[in-house]
Design a protein around this motif. Sequence first.
Motif, PDB file in Angstrom:
ATOM      1  N   SER A 304       1.836   5.789  -8.284  1.00 56.15           N
ATOM      2  CA  SER A 304       2.544   4.551  -8.676  1.00 56.15           C
ATOM      3  C   SER A 304       2.366   3.532  -7.497  1.00 56.15           C
ATOM      4  CB  SER A 304       4.179   4.825  -8.899  1.00 56.15           C
ATOM      5  OG  SER A 304       4.691   5.352  -7.586  1.00 56.15           O
ATOM      6  N   PHE A 305       2.723   3.835  -6.026  1.00 55.04           N
ATOM      7  CA  PHE A 305       2.250   2.568  -5.379  1.00 55.04           C
ATOM      8  C   PHE A 305       0.923   2.523  -4.997  1.00 55.04           C
ATOM      9  CE2 PHE A 305       6.217   3.927  -2.486  1.00 55.04           C
ATOM     10  CZ  PHE A 305       7.130   3.288  -3.551  1.00 55.04           C
ATOM     11  N   ALA A 306      -0.028   3.121  -5.270  1.00 59.16           N
ATOM     12  CA  ALA A 306      -1.195   2.765  -5.320  1.00 59.16           C
ATOM     13  C   ALA A 306      -1.361   1.770  -6.506  1.00 59.16           C
ATOM     14  CB  ALA A 306      -2.212   4.010  -5.811  1.00 59.16           C
ATOM     15  N   ALA A 307      -0.845   1.574  -7.626  1.00 56.98           N
ATOM     16  CA  ALA A 307      -0.832   0.778  -8.729  1.00 56.98           C
ATOM     17  C   ALA A 307      -0.434  -0.292  -8.026  1.00 56.98           C
ATOM     18  CB  ALA A 307      -0.138   1.441  -9.935  1.00 56.98           C
ATOM     19  N   ALA A 308       1.044  -0.271  -7.451  1.00 53.47           N
ATOM     20  CA  ALA A 308       1.562  -1.586  -6.869  1.00 53.47           C
ATOM     21  C   ALA A 308       0.811  -2.220  -6.111  1.00 53.47           C
ATOM     22  CB  ALA A 308       2.880  -1.019  -6.156  1.00 53.47           C
ATOM     23  N   LEU A 309      -0.170  -1.517  -5.254  1.00 51.74           N
ATOM     24  CA  LEU A 309      -0.905  -2.053  -4.107  1.00 51.74           C
ATOM     25  C   LEU A 309      -2.142  -2.608  -4.804  1.00 51.74           C
ATOM     26  CD1 LEU A 309      -0.471   0.634  -1.353  1.00 51.74           C
ATOM     27  CD2 LEU A 309       0.353  -1.872  -1.228  1.00 51.74           C
ATOM     28  N   GLY A 310      -2.665  -2.254  -5.949  1.00 53.89           N
ATOM     29  CA  GLY A 310      -3.651  -2.393  -6.541  1.00 53.89           C
ATOM     30  C   GLY A 310      -5.088  -1.746  -5.932  1.00 53.89           C
ATOM     31  N   GLY A 311      -4.762  -0.501  -5.715  1.00 48.57           N
ATOM     32  CA  GLY A 311      -5.523   0.583  -4.633  1.00 48.57           C
ATOM     33  C   GLY A 311      -5.228   1.079  -3.605  1.00 48.57           C
ATOM     34  N   LEU A 312      -6.068   1.776  -2.988  1.00 46.51           N
ATOM     35  CA  LEU A 312      -5.554   2.407  -1.615  1.00 46.51           C
ATOM     36  C   LEU A 312      -6.536   2.424  -0.735  1.00 46.51           C
ATOM     37  CD1 LEU A 312      -3.258   4.058  -0.182  1.00 46.51           C
ATOM     38  CD2 LEU A 312      -3.968   6.261  -1.399  1.00 46.51           C
ATOM     39  N   ASP A 313      -6.324   2.191   0.489  1.00 49.88           N
ATOM     40  CA  ASP A 313      -7.536   2.401   1.749  1.00 49.88           C
ATOM     41  C   ASP A 313      -6.907   3.471   2.616  1.00 49.88           C
ATOM     42  OD1 ASP A 313      -8.787  -0.095   1.004  1.00 49.88           O
ATOM     43  OD2 ASP A 313      -6.989  -1.203   1.584  1.00 49.88           O
ATOM     44  N   THR A 314      -5.713   3.672   2.932  1.00 56.01           N
ATOM     45  CA  THR A 314      -5.157   4.720   4.063  1.00 56.01           C
ATOM     46  C   THR A 314      -3.774   5.462   3.422  1.00 56.01           C
ATOM     47  OG1 THR A 314      -6.226   3.264   5.813  1.00 56.01           O
ATOM     48  CG2 THR A 314      -4.249   4.876   6.151  1.00 56.01           C
ATOM     49  N   LEU A 315      -3.969   6.610   3.693  1.00 58.44           N
ATOM     50  CA  LEU A 315      -2.910   7.555   3.259  1.00 58.44           C
ATOM     51  C   LEU A 315      -2.374   8.040   4.774  1.00 58.44           C
ATOM     52  CD1 LEU A 315      -0.863   8.624   1.110  1.00 58.44           C
ATOM     53  CD2 LEU A 315      -2.554  10.677   0.757  1.00 58.44           C
ATOM     54  N   ILE A 316      -0.991   8.068   4.998  1.00 57.25           N
ATOM     55  CA  ILE A 316      -0.614   8.556   6.106  1.00 57.25           C
ATOM     56  C   ILE A 316       0.388   9.428   6.046  1.00 57.25           C
ATOM     57  CG2 ILE A 316       0.649   8.110   8.361  1.00 57.25           C
ATOM     58  CD1 ILE A 316      -0.895   5.510   8.067  1.00 57.25           C
ATOM     59  N   PHE A 317       0.420  10.680   6.678  1.00 54.08           N
ATOM     60  CA  PHE A 317       1.236  11.709   6.400  1.00 54.08           C
ATOM     61  C   PHE A 317       2.211  11.782   7.858  1.00 54.08           C
ATOM     62  CE2 PHE A 317      -1.237  13.280   3.244  1.00 54.08           C
ATOM     63  CZ  PHE A 317      -0.426  13.662   2.063  1.00 54.08           C
ATOM     64  N   THR A 318       3.407  11.558   7.852  1.00 54.96           N
ATOM     65  CA  THR A 318       4.233  12.040   9.127  1.00 54.96           C
ATOM     66  C   THR A 318       5.454  12.718   8.873  1.00 54.96           C
ATOM     67  OG1 THR A 318       5.129  10.399  11.059  1.00 54.96           O
ATOM     68  CG2 THR A 318       5.450   9.641   8.756  1.00 54.96           C
ATOM     69  N   GLY A 319       6.307  12.727   9.824  1.00 51.75           N
ATOM     70  CA  GLY A 319       7.627  13.626   9.738  1.00 51.75           C
ATOM     71  C   GLY A 319       7.140  14.928   9.821  1.00 51.75           C
ATOM     72  N   ASN A 359     -16.107  10.254   2.964  1.00 49.52           N
ATOM     73  CA  ASN A 359     -16.094   9.033   2.274  1.00 49.52           C
ATOM     74  C   ASN A 359     -14.596   8.748   1.557  1.00 49.52           C
ATOM     75  OD1 ASN A 359     -19.086   8.282   2.620  1.00 49.52           O
ATOM     76  ND2 ASN A 359     -19.457   9.678   1.190  1.00 49.52           N
ATOM     77  N   GLY A 360     -14.424   7.608   0.940  1.00 49.21           N
ATOM     78  CA  GLY A 360     -13.135   7.445   0.331  1.00 49.21           C
ATOM     79  C   GLY A 360     -12.115   6.904   1.200  1.00 49.21           C
ATOM     80  N   VAL A 361     -10.766   6.976   0.745  1.00 47.50           N
ATOM     81  CA  VAL A 361      -9.490   6.820   1.105  1.00 47.50           C
ATOM     82  C   VAL A 361      -9.372   7.517   2.593  1.00 47.50           C
ATOM     83  CG1 VAL A 361      -7.009   6.884   1.196  1.00 47.50           C
ATOM     84  CG2 VAL A 361      -8.141   6.133  -0.745  1.00 47.50           C
ATOM     85  N   SER A 362      -9.215   6.844   3.770  1.00 45.92           N
ATOM     86  CA  SER A 362      -8.757   7.331   4.981  1.00 45.92           C
ATOM     87  C   SER A 362      -7.333   8.034   4.935  1.00 45.92           C
ATOM     88  CB  SER A 362      -8.828   6.370   6.146  1.00 45.92           C
ATOM     89  OG  SER A 362      -8.295   6.804   7.399  1.00 45.92           O
ATOM     90  N   VAL A 363      -7.458   9.259   5.134  1.00 46.55           N
ATOM     91  CA  VAL A 363      -5.996  10.109   5.301  1.00 46.55           C
ATOM     92  C   VAL A 363      -5.828  10.615   6.762  1.00 46.55           C
ATOM     93  CG1 VAL A 363      -4.726  12.054   4.254  1.00 46.55           C
ATOM     94  CG2 VAL A 363      -6.569  10.953   2.802  1.00 46.55           C
TER      95      VAL A 363
END
Length: 398
Positions: A304-319, A359-363
């Motif tokens: 849903s947030f990818a839709a709100a952003l119009g796409g996704l470049d970076t996904l970060i995991f923390t905690g 390739n693709g989204v930076s995780v």
Amino acid sequence: MILTINGGSSSIKFALFEVDNSPEKVCYGQLTRVGTTGTRFTVNSDATSLPVTATTYKGAIDFLVEWLEQNITFSDVKAIGHRIVHGMQHTEPSLIDAELLKDLKNIGAYDPDHLPFEILLIEGFKKNHAEISQFACFDTDFHKDMPQVAKLLPIPRRFDRSGIHRYGFHGLSYHYLMQELEHLAGRQIADGRIIITHLGNGASLAAIKHGKSVDTSMGFTPDSGVPMSTRTGDLDPGVAWFMIKSEQLTPKQFNHLISSESGLLGISETSGDMHDLLELEATDIRAAEAVSLFCYQVKKWIGSFAAALGGLDTLIFTGGIGENAPSIRARICEGLGFLGVELNDERNQKNAHFISAANGVSVRVMHTDEEMMIAKLVCDRMDLTTTQKQNTKDIHHA
């Protein structure tokens, strides 16, 4: 020196920073299981924890103040910075004076799991060290400029005028991570379309674009969003009404039910700790379903947030979960190939910083440091306060 205090409902973290050009952490520790039996105290990276006899939150504060007095020189401490989860109309880092403290007490009912304990910490240090300035650093600050459409709740407007809207939390963590991302990857990457998943006992996600919060999963309180260790996350209002009616719950009992008895603990009926659930899931269907629901809901929020952003470049995991549970990251990312999310299994298993395929989204897996962010904000605020005082003196002199 700057002392930072990060008080939760059952834990108190502290850190001491030496300040020159930028804060440098020289000591840190935490009290866990605060307010119950079995309270433990750890300092720095020492794996050995010390038992604490205090069984109340106030007793734990007294223990911490006494330990600090014996182990640091308080005359060197120029300020104490507190993480304040909810401040309603207050968002920017602020000097804690009588008026601000009164405001926090007045809104204590809006965040009964954090604010009353944070106020006790402020008052505990004020009682013992009134000469030291204390500052409030609000978790809601990072999200204050979210678009209005992301803040609105679909309830009568009179509630919005009373300050009842979506605020968002974990802001100190998000602020720190965005600074770190710019430092590691550059301004262009940090200005991209970013989703941060802060996954721990409390869990939330934030959608960020051009360095600003566009949306976040937690809303008016930290109980909303994805299911957490003991919190429900989003809940059908009809379910809430039925639970209150069928069990004749008072508001206080209902709040305890949704914040301390629900989430992963409620579903598994054994534990709200992800490490425990992963060990149990092979033999306990309830634990397996709790893990599956958590991953499924986080995956949905990413979509849903990818839709709100119009796409996704970076996904970060923390905690705690995001940084240390490779299997959880893998399950969340499974099926997100349509967004360009693909993990490198070997790097993911090693908890490497960069875990995406070529390739693709930076995780990325990134360690967050709320205490460092508090120290930085207090440094900035103290500089501002000093400047303002000097300006006032110049005006009076003129």
